[in-house]
Motif scaffolding. Structure first.
Motif, PDB file in Angstrom:
ATOM      1  N   LYS A   1      -4.076   7.857  59.101  1.00  0.00           N
ATOM      2  CA  LYS A   1      -3.541   7.026  60.188  1.00  0.00           C
ATOM      3  C   LYS A   1      -2.407   7.739  60.925  1.00  0.00           C
ATOM      4  O   LYS A   1      -1.405   8.115  60.320  1.00  0.00           O
TER       5      LYS A   1
ATOM      6  N   SER B   1      13.546  -4.802  65.087  1.00  0.00           N
ATOM      7  CA  SER B   1      12.160  -4.515  65.447  1.00  0.00           C
ATOM      8  C   SER B   1      12.056  -4.631  66.969  1.00  0.00           C
ATOM      9  O   SER B   1      12.535  -5.614  67.548  1.00  0.00           O
TER      10      SER B   1
ATOM     11  N   ARG C   1       0.936  -4.846  60.819  1.00  0.00           N
ATOM     12  CA  ARG C   1       0.009  -5.976  60.781  1.00  0.00           C
ATOM     13  C   ARG C   1       0.100  -6.653  59.427  1.00  0.00           C
ATOM     14  O   ARG C   1       0.466  -6.044  58.433  1.00  0.00           O
TER      15      ARG C   1
ATOM     16  N   LYS D   1       7.787  -3.962  61.922  1.00  0.00           N
ATOM     17  CA  LYS D   1       6.702  -4.812  61.417  1.00  0.00           C
ATOM     18  C   LYS D   1       5.346  -4.134  61.612  1.00  0.00           C
ATOM     19  O   LYS D   1       5.066  -3.576  62.670  1.00  0.00           O
TER      20      LYS D   1
ATOM     21  N   GLN E   1      14.004   1.479  63.407  1.00  0.00           N
ATOM     22  CA  GLN E   1      13.857   0.026  63.248  1.00  0.00           C
ATOM     23  C   GLN E   1      14.220  -0.320  61.804  1.00  0.00           C
ATOM     24  O   GLN E   1      13.735   0.314  60.863  1.00  0.00           O
TER      25      GLN E   1
HETATM   26  C1  BTN Z   1       0.110  -1.582  61.968  1.00  0.00           C
HETATM   27  O1  BTN Z   1      -0.659  -0.633  61.991  1.00  0.00           O
HETATM   28  O2  BTN Z   1       0.250  -2.276  60.955  1.00  0.00           O
HETATM   29  C2  BTN Z   1       0.905  -1.914  63.213  1.00  0.00           C
HETATM   30  C3  BTN Z   1       2.166  -1.126  63.275  1.00  0.00           C
HETATM   31  C4  BTN Z   1       2.993  -1.420  64.510  1.00  0.00           C
HETATM   32  C5  BTN Z   1       4.350  -0.756  64.449  1.00  0.00           C
HETATM   33  C6  BTN Z   1       5.108  -0.873  65.737  1.00  0.00           C
HETATM   34  S1  BTN Z   1       6.531   0.149  65.757  1.00  0.00           S
HETATM   35  C7  BTN Z   1       7.101  -0.611  67.217  1.00  0.00           C
HETATM   36  C8  BTN Z   1       6.754  -2.073  67.133  1.00  0.00           C
HETATM   37  N1  BTN Z   1       7.835  -2.841  66.526  1.00  0.00           N
HETATM   38  C9  BTN Z   1       7.495  -3.311  65.338  1.00  0.00           C
HETATM   39  O3  BTN Z   1       8.247  -3.978  64.594  1.00  0.00           O
HETATM   40  N2  BTN Z   1       6.239  -2.984  65.045  1.00  0.00           N
HETATM   41  C10 BTN Z   1       5.607  -2.247  66.128  1.00  0.00           C
END
Ligand code: BTN
Length: 257
Positions: free
Chosen positions: A124, A28, A58, A56, A52
């Motif tokens: 989204k 990530s 939210r 991750k 990735q």
């Molecule tokens: C969401 O809408 O739940 C948030 C998503 C965020 C994704 C990005 S991708 C780059 C960065 N690295 C991660 O592990 N997550 C964020």
């Protein structure tokens, strides 16, 4: 493959993305930049990954993104002038920069959903995950993770909000390098307003949020609350009106009812 030269020509920032790290695969990008043992500390560092393995989202959700199709990256902020600030406003600055970039280049109308989703036609197109680390009681790094669905056209799995991508909306392949450069250029400009004019960020964010004034539900785990999305307060919290009472909401998933 991401063309670094094409991206670089279009980047006009002073700080954001000037230290640019490109990688093929990573767990990530957020986790990597949060981990101090990786020794990245330059303010404005951008880490972009083509894939990735543990992306991750939210609330411990997984962020799925097909290799080399999209933009999955994180921005490291170590400049103290932002670390003591209200992260809600930085969240809004980020979603605003994404929305403005998509509108500027592709003339697609975007909507912002509290706290930090970017939608096109109710679907989204991008998500943001802000994370930070502290030293003692002081935050010493902020990582802004951004996932934008760019060229992916097939989405499998269960989504809380249906996904879309720029390509699905425009029906043509999208230049990721141009979009990333435009986004970082806009982000740097808007981030500066976190200090100089946070009210303008809130005002511009609210102009793109179609749920204000609507009946909504907010779920936080098992707990669901109903009411009217009255407004945001000046710290970016959602004000929920119910029978004349106003409740300040700090987090949750908002849906229209
Ligand atoms: C969401 O809408 O739940 C948030 C998503 C965020 C994704 C990005 S991708 C780059 C960065 N690295 C991660 O592990 N997550 C964020």
């Amino acid at each position: 493959m991401f063309n670094l030269e094409r991206f670089d020509i279009k980047l006009s920032t002073e700080v954001i993305g000037r230290n640019f790290v490109y990688t093929d695969e990573i767990d990530s990008t957020n986790s990597f930049l949060l981990d101090k043992s990786n020794k990245f500390s330059t303010d404005g560092t951008v880490l972009l990954a083509e894939k990735q393995n543990k992306g991750k989202g939210r609330k411990d959700r997984i962020w799925y993104s097909t290799k080399e199709q999209n933009l999955t990256f994180s921005i490291l902020i170590t400049n103290k002038k932002y670390l003591g600030k209200n992260f809600n406003i930085i969240n809004f600055a980020t979603s605003l920069a994404i929305a403005i970039s998509i509108e500027n280049i592709y003339q697609l109308k975007t909507e912002l959903k509290w706290p930090n989703d970017v939608l096109v036609k109710g679907k989204k197109i991008a998500g943001i995950l802000l994370e930070s680390t502290s030293q003692g009681n002081k935050i010493d790094r902020l990582v802004i993770g951004i996932g934008i669905n760019v060229n992916q056209t097939l989405f499998q799995g269960n989504y809380k909000i249906m996904p879309t991508s720029v390509k699905l909306e425009l029906k043509e392949p999208i230049d990721r390098e141009r979009l990333l450069a435009e986004l970082l250029n806009n982000f740097e400009e808007i981030l500066d307003k976190v200090n100089t004019d946070p009210d303008e960020i809130l005002k511009d964010w609210k102009l793109r949020c179609r749920l204000i004034g609507e009946k909504i539900s907010i779920s936080e785990g098992e707990n669901i609350k109903y009411g009217i999305f009255d407004d945001l307060d000046n710290e970016g919290y959602l004000l929920l009106r119910n029978k004349g009472n106003i409740e300040k909401i700090h987090f949750g998933d908002v849906s229209i009812v």
